[in-house]
Design a protein around this motif. Structure first.
Motif, PDB file in Angstrom:
ATOM      1  N   GLY A  16      63.413  33.526  44.868  1.00  0.00           N
ATOM      2  CA  GLY A  16      64.312  33.198  45.588  1.00  0.00           C
ATOM      3  C   GLY A  16      63.824  32.259  46.817  1.00  0.00           C
ATOM      4  O   GLY A  16      64.442  31.355  47.312  1.00  0.00           O
ATOM      5  N   ARG A  17      62.683  32.585  47.281  1.00  0.00           N
ATOM      6  CA  ARG A  17      62.058  31.623  48.313  1.00  0.00           C
ATOM      7  C   ARG A  17      61.756  30.207  47.815  1.00  0.00           C
ATOM      8  O   ARG A  17      61.927  29.222  48.455  1.00  0.00           O
ATOM      9  N   THR A  23      65.679  23.796  47.543  1.00  0.00           N
ATOM     10  CA  THR A  23      67.030  23.202  48.028  1.00  0.00           C
ATOM     11  C   THR A  23      66.737  22.495  49.308  1.00  0.00           C
ATOM     12  O   THR A  23      67.477  21.497  49.573  1.00  0.00           O
ATOM     13  N   LYS A  24      66.006  22.881  50.236  1.00  0.00           N
ATOM     14  CA  LYS A  24      65.583  22.504  51.495  1.00  0.00           C
ATOM     15  C   LYS A  24      64.897  21.142  51.281  1.00  0.00           C
ATOM     16  O   LYS A  24      65.471  20.175  51.808  1.00  0.00           O
ATOM     17  N   ALA A  25      64.245  20.992  50.228  1.00  0.00           N
ATOM     18  CA  ALA A  25      63.548  19.522  49.901  1.00  0.00           C
ATOM     19  C   ALA A  25      64.604  18.656  49.464  1.00  0.00           C
ATOM     20  O   ALA A  25      64.387  17.459  49.749  1.00  0.00           O
ATOM     21  N   ALA A  26      65.501  19.086  48.741  1.00  0.00           N
ATOM     22  CA  ALA A  26      66.488  18.224  48.158  1.00  0.00           C
ATOM     23  C   ALA A  26      67.576  17.608  49.188  1.00  0.00           C
ATOM     24  O   ALA A  26      68.027  16.531  49.448  1.00  0.00           O
ATOM     25  N   GLY A  53      73.517  17.475  45.979  1.00  0.00           N
ATOM     26  CA  GLY A  53      74.029  18.474  45.046  1.00  0.00           C
ATOM     27  C   GLY A  53      74.203  19.941  45.426  1.00  0.00           C
ATOM     28  O   GLY A  53      73.992  20.966  44.675  1.00  0.00           O
ATOM     29  N   VAL A  54      74.651  20.001  46.691  1.00  0.00           N
ATOM     30  CA  VAL A  54      74.702  21.236  47.500  1.00  0.00           C
ATOM     31  C   VAL A  54      76.025  21.354  48.315  1.00  0.00           C
ATOM     32  O   VAL A  54      76.568  20.480  48.111  1.00  0.00           O
ATOM     33  N   SER A  55      76.168  22.314  48.782  1.00  0.00           N
ATOM     34  CA  SER A  55      77.675  22.530  49.676  1.00  0.00           C
ATOM     35  C   SER A  55      77.302  22.204  51.073  1.00  0.00           C
ATOM     36  O   SER A  55      76.137  22.595  51.568  1.00  0.00           O
ATOM     37  N   ILE A  59      73.784  23.309  53.850  1.00  0.00           N
ATOM     38  CA  ILE A  59      72.940  22.587  54.849  1.00  0.00           C
ATOM     39  C   ILE A  59      72.958  23.412  56.250  1.00  0.00           C
ATOM     40  O   ILE A  59      72.033  23.398  56.943  1.00  0.00           O
ATOM     41  N   LEU A  60      74.265  23.759  56.520  1.00  0.00           N
ATOM     42  CA  LEU A  60      74.312  24.418  57.947  1.00  0.00           C
ATOM     43  C   LEU A  60      73.532  25.752  58.019  1.00  0.00           C
ATOM     44  O   LEU A  60      72.985  26.239  58.720  1.00  0.00           O
ATOM     45  N   LYS A  61      73.514  26.452  56.652  1.00  0.00           N
ATOM     46  CA  LYS A  61      72.471  27.770  56.517  1.00  0.00           C
ATOM     47  C   LYS A  61      71.182  27.595  56.680  1.00  0.00           C
ATOM     48  O   LYS A  61      70.531  28.147  57.547  1.00  0.00           O
ATOM     49  N   TYR A  62      70.732  26.479  56.184  1.00  0.00           N
ATOM     50  CA  TYR A  62      69.046  26.012  56.426  1.00  0.00           C
ATOM     51  C   TYR A  62      68.845  25.341  57.625  1.00  0.00           C
ATOM     52  O   TYR A  62      67.496  25.389  57.968  1.00  0.00           O
TER      53      TYR A  62
END
Length: 198
Positions: A16-17, A23-26, A53-55, A59-62
């Motif tokens: 998960g990490r 995802t953060k890197a993308a 390729g994310v919602s 982005i707000l979450k991370y």
């Protein structure tokens, strides 16, 4: 009889990490790509999300919000940590190799953002100030001998040139040659600025 649960081991949540880091890197890569082509004010979270390729809520979450995301995008700290992660006597070769490996393995250069991001307005000032503080001045602080600031800037200029030739000009001989072979040839050119003469 009550069962005793075993606490999770250190790797229980590692996938998960890893997914979160990917995802953060993308997201950061997408934001950097857009910042290199558009003014900060014209970039929306939706555009970053589509490219990554994310919602947008992810982005707000991370990252919290657009400004917090672009503070990360305009920082060179993490890139500089890896770029300078070698003892001074072999640092020139390490940095040359790192620039090429970053291009080949991740399609990103740790330095080229300074060359191709729009540098107008407040955000341009922030990017330039970050680059000076986190890259050239940080390198200069490691150098001994005369003119450390000038030598650091010349060493970084050589690396930016290498990145431009590989990633932007896409010259064939450079792109077809083994990374270590190029680092062996180019590293001494960079090292000449890092090691004081005499």
């Amino acid at each position: 009889m009550r069962s005793v649960s075993t606490p999770p081991g250190p790797d229980t949540h590692a996938p998960g990490r890893r997914d979160a880091e990917v995802t953060k890197a993308a997201i950061l890569k997408a934001a950097r790509h857009l910042l290199a082509r558009h003014a900060h004010a014209d970039i929306t979270l939706k555009a970053v999300a589509e490219r990554a390729g994310v919602s947008p809520p992810l982005i707000l979450k991370y990252f919290g919000n657009k400004d917090a995301l672009f503070v990360r995008v305009m920082s060179f700290d993490t890139d500089a940590d890896a770029l300078f992660d070698a003892p001074l006597p072999g640092l020139g070769r390490h940095m040359a190799r790192h620039v090429l490996a970053s291009q080949r393995e991740r399609g990103a250069d740790p330095l080229l953002r300074i060359a191709f991001a729009p540098l107008h307005g407040d955000h341009g000032d922030i990017l330039r100030a970050n680059f000076r503080a986190q890259v050239t001045e940080r390198l200069a602080a490691r150098l001994t001998g005369p003119d450390p600031g000038l030598r650091a800037e010349l060493a970084v200029a050589a690396l930016v040139g290498l990145g431009v030739m590989y990633g932007i000009a896409r010259v064939p001989h450079l792109r077809e040659t083994d990374t270590d072979a190029i680092a062996d040839r180019y590293g001494p050119l960079v090292q000449a600025q890092l090691t004081p003469c005499g």
